[in-house]
Design a protein around this motif. Structure first.
Motif, short mmCIF file in Angstrom:
data_model
loop_
_atom_site.label_atom_id
_atom_site.label_comp_id
_atom_site.label_asym_id
_atom_site.label_seq_id
_atom_site.Cartn_x
_atom_site.Cartn_y
_atom_site.Cartn_z
N SER A 45 0.85 -1.18 0.00
CA SER A 45 0.00 0.00 0.00
C SER A 45 0.89 1.24 0.00
O SER A 45 2.11 1.14 0.16
CB SER A 45 -0.93 0.01 1.22
OG SER A 45 -0.19 0.04 2.41
N THR A 46 0.27 2.38 -0.21
CA THR A 46 1.02 3.65 -0.23
C THR A 46 0.35 4.63 0.73
O THR A 46 -0.32 5.57 0.30
CB THR A 46 1.08 4.25 -1.65
OG1 THR A 46 -0.25 4.40 -2.15
CG2 THR A 46 1.89 3.38 -2.59
N ARG A 48 -0.20 7.72 3.34
CA ARG A 48 0.30 9.11 3.37
C ARG A 48 1.21 9.27 4.57
O ARG A 48 0.77 9.15 5.70
CB ARG A 48 -0.87 10.08 3.45
CG ARG A 48 -1.76 9.99 2.25
CD ARG A 48 -2.58 11.25 2.06
NE ARG A 48 -3.37 11.15 0.84
CZ ARG A 48 -2.92 11.36 -0.38
NH1 ARG A 48 -1.68 11.68 -0.57
NH2 ARG A 48 -3.72 11.25 -1.43
N PHE A 67 -11.44 -4.48 -3.58
CA PHE A 67 -10.83 -3.82 -4.74
C PHE A 67 -9.31 -3.96 -4.81
O PHE A 67 -8.68 -3.35 -5.66
CB PHE A 67 -11.24 -2.35 -4.79
CG PHE A 67 -12.71 -2.18 -5.04
CD1 PHE A 67 -13.25 -2.47 -6.28
CD2 PHE A 67 -13.55 -1.77 -4.02
CE1 PHE A 67 -14.61 -2.34 -6.51
CE2 PHE A 67 -14.91 -1.62 -4.24
CZ PHE A 67 -15.46 -1.91 -5.49
N ASP A 68 -8.72 -4.75 -3.95
CA ASP A 68 -7.28 -5.00 -4.01
C ASP A 68 -6.96 -5.85 -5.23
O ASP A 68 -7.74 -6.72 -5.61
CB ASP A 68 -6.78 -5.73 -2.76
CG ASP A 68 -6.63 -4.82 -1.56
OD1 ASP A 68 -6.94 -3.61 -1.68
OD2 ASP A 68 -6.21 -5.32 -0.51
N ASP A 81 -3.04 -2.73 -2.66
CA ASP A 81 -4.15 -1.93 -2.16
C ASP A 81 -4.86 -1.24 -3.32
O ASP A 81 -4.22 -0.58 -4.15
CB ASP A 81 -3.58 -0.90 -1.17
CG ASP A 81 -4.60 0.14 -0.75
OD1 ASP A 81 -5.68 -0.25 -0.31
OD2 ASP A 81 -4.28 1.33 -0.88
N GLY A 82 -6.17 -1.42 -3.39
CA GLY A 82 -6.95 -0.85 -4.48
C GLY A 82 -6.81 0.65 -4.61
O GLY A 82 -6.82 1.20 -5.71
N ALA A 83 -6.68 1.35 -3.49
CA ALA A 83 -6.54 2.81 -3.52
C ALA A 83 -5.14 3.24 -3.95
O ALA A 83 -4.93 4.40 -4.30
CB ALA A 83 -6.86 3.39 -2.14
N SER A 84 -4.19 2.32 -3.94
CA SER A 84 -2.80 2.65 -4.29
C SER A 84 -2.43 2.28 -5.73
O SER A 84 -1.39 2.73 -6.22
CB SER A 84 -1.84 1.92 -3.34
OG SER A 84 -2.07 2.31 -2.02
N LEU A 86 -3.29 3.20 -8.70
CA LEU A 86 -3.00 4.28 -9.65
C LEU A 86 -1.62 4.89 -9.45
O LEU A 86 -1.01 5.37 -10.39
CB LEU A 86 -4.06 5.37 -9.57
CG LEU A 86 -5.43 4.99 -10.13
CD1 LEU A 86 -6.44 6.10 -9.90
CD2 LEU A 86 -5.34 4.63 -11.60
N TYR A 87 -1.11 4.87 -8.22
CA TYR A 87 0.23 5.40 -7.95
C TYR A 87 1.33 4.42 -8.34
O TYR A 87 2.50 4.79 -8.40
CB TYR A 87 0.40 5.73 -6.46
CG TYR A 87 -0.64 6.65 -5.90
CD1 TYR A 87 -0.93 7.87 -6.50
CD2 TYR A 87 -1.34 6.32 -4.75
CE1 TYR A 87 -1.89 8.72 -5.98
CE2 TYR A 87 -2.29 7.17 -4.21
CZ TYR A 87 -2.56 8.37 -4.84
OH TYR A 87 -3.51 9.21 -4.31
#
Length: 123
Positions: A45-46, A48, A67-68, A81-84, A86-87
């Motif tokens: 994950s990334t 903050r 969403f992972d 991590d699904g939220a990461s 795009l990064y």
């Protein structure tokens, strides 16, 4: 109102967001061999933090998150991590050891800058 059905299209496999080197896969296998009870894989994950805003974090996973991204490796399951995602698209993750340090190293084409110590990055 008429309902129209479209035929199911075959899913096209897409490349993983992060490519794992053989060294990273070997390290995942070692982590899973000594994982705490209930661990089903490791997750990148990334969160903050750090001077530049985002950092890389690899932790054990005890349950799948909807969403992972899931990558099967010979030594265990690797989640992103699904939220990461795009990064991280297009990144390579490696495990590097030398006489003084050992750790995961990331080559991330999305990173526009990093802090002086290399612990965090910005996109």
């Amino acid at each position: 109102m008429t309902e129209t059905k479209t035929p199911d299209k075959p899913r096209v496999a897409r490349p993983a967001a992060v490519a794992l080197t053989a060294g990273a896969e070997e390290r995942i296998a070692k982590l899973m061999a000594s994982a705490p009870e209930g661990a089903i894989g490791v997750r990148l994950s990334t969160p903050r933090r750090g001077c530049s805003g985002l950092a890389y974090s690899v932790d054990y996973v005890t349950e799948e998150v909807k969403f992972d991204e899931k990558i099967e490796t010979p030594g265990g399951v690797f989640y992103i991590d699904g939220a990461s995602v795009l990064y991280l698209i297009g990144s390579t993750m490696d495990w590097v050891e030398d006489d003084f340090a050992a750790g995961f190293v990331f080559e991330n084409p999305n990173a526009k800058g990093a802090c002086g110590c290399g612990e965090s990055f910005t996109v």
